[in-house]
Design a protein around this motif. Sequence first.
Motif, short mmCIF file in Angstrom:
data_model
loop_
_atom_site.label_atom_id
_atom_site.label_comp_id
_atom_site.label_asym_id
_atom_site.label_seq_id
_atom_site.Cartn_x
_atom_site.Cartn_y
_atom_site.Cartn_z
N GLU A 1 -4.57 -5.67 3.43
CA GLU A 1 -5.69 -6.61 2.95
C GLU A 1 -4.66 -8.26 1.66
OE1 GLU A 1 -8.48 -4.08 0.92
OE2 GLU A 1 -9.00 -3.83 2.91
N ARG A 2 -3.86 -7.22 1.22
CA ARG A 2 -3.05 -8.39 0.04
C ARG A 2 -2.71 -9.77 0.92
NH1 ARG A 2 -1.38 -4.18 -1.84
NH2 ARG A 2 -2.20 -4.25 -4.36
N ASN A 3 -1.99 -9.29 1.99
CA ASN A 3 -1.53 -9.71 2.43
C ASN A 3 -1.47 -10.77 4.02
OD1 ASN A 3 2.20 -9.53 2.06
ND2 ASN A 3 0.92 -7.65 1.95
N GLY A 4 -3.20 -10.63 3.75
CA GLY A 4 -4.18 -11.19 4.36
C GLY A 4 -4.14 -11.01 6.26
N VAL A 5 -3.61 -10.08 6.70
CA VAL A 5 -3.47 -9.67 7.88
C VAL A 5 -4.97 -8.44 8.59
CG1 VAL A 5 -1.11 -10.06 8.31
CG2 VAL A 5 -1.68 -7.86 7.51
N ARG B 1 6.07 -10.75 1.85
CA ARG B 1 5.10 -10.23 2.00
C ARG B 1 5.22 -9.75 0.75
NH1 ARG B 1 6.97 -12.51 6.88
NH2 ARG B 1 4.77 -12.20 8.13
N SER C 1 2.03 -10.97 11.98
CA SER C 1 3.11 -12.72 11.37
C SER C 1 2.31 -13.22 13.74
CB SER C 1 4.51 -12.25 11.10
OG SER C 1 5.09 -11.84 12.29
N ASN D 1 -2.40 -3.20 1.20
CA ASN D 1 -1.26 -4.06 1.93
C ASN D 1 -1.55 -4.71 3.27
OD1 ASN D 1 0.38 -3.42 -0.54
ND2 ASN D 1 1.53 -1.33 0.32
N ASP E 1 -7.40 -8.51 9.01
CA ASP E 1 -8.45 -8.01 10.99
C ASP E 1 -7.29 -7.94 12.31
OD1 ASP E 1 -6.41 -10.63 9.99
OD2 ASP E 1 -7.69 -11.81 11.64
#
Length: 231
Positions: free
Chosen positions: A114-118, A43, A91, A112, A120
Amino acid sequence: MADEYVPRLPPEHVERIRRWHENAYRAMREEGAGEQSFAYLGRTIVVPPGVMPIARLSHLLGEAVLAEVREGDRVLDMGTGSGVNAILAASKAAEVLAVDVNPAAVEAARRNAERNGVADRVEVRLSDVYEAVDGRFDLIVFDPPYRWFTPRDASELASADPGYRAMTAFFRGARAHLTPGGRMLIGFGTSGDLDHLRGLAREEGFATEVVAHRALERDGWQVDYYTFRMT
């Protein structure tokens, strides 16, 4: 709410820990004056000034989170800081609630996620321990402040918990926030009062096992860092 804290350590250990704490605080003020970026367990974590950076042995807890979290878990990341353990938990987890008492950490954790796509699956809230926490969790993750000293500013909240007030409140309220069969992962070490943490866990009826351990030498003294799994 916190019980009166008395160190369980010999005076010379208390003095050594206080010296280490002062050195670490000065280093954090100097090195953390600007934004830092870390590549960590796959990450990217950006840490702004005033938020605890990822440390040399942070991976002991981070790797345990990746190994412990299960598909569909509801996870609480207490004292989330930059949000790193919440992001790791996301994850597999269905839902992660990340909380911190430091507003700068709350904003960093949101960014962070948002930056790592989680984003939601990770909700971040400002909370003093369980103040803004509702419901029960299958897994609770906590990397508490190691020292019982009084913090001088918001950035020191990540390493200093006066009289272990927050840690005491955490253990006192943990059962009410765990599902039946729920688990906890706790990071701690002998550069804090480890016997006090173990005592709090015992008082609340938690069984403890070591899932990660690393020993380092500082000033001729062995310092042990642990990740505990508690049930």
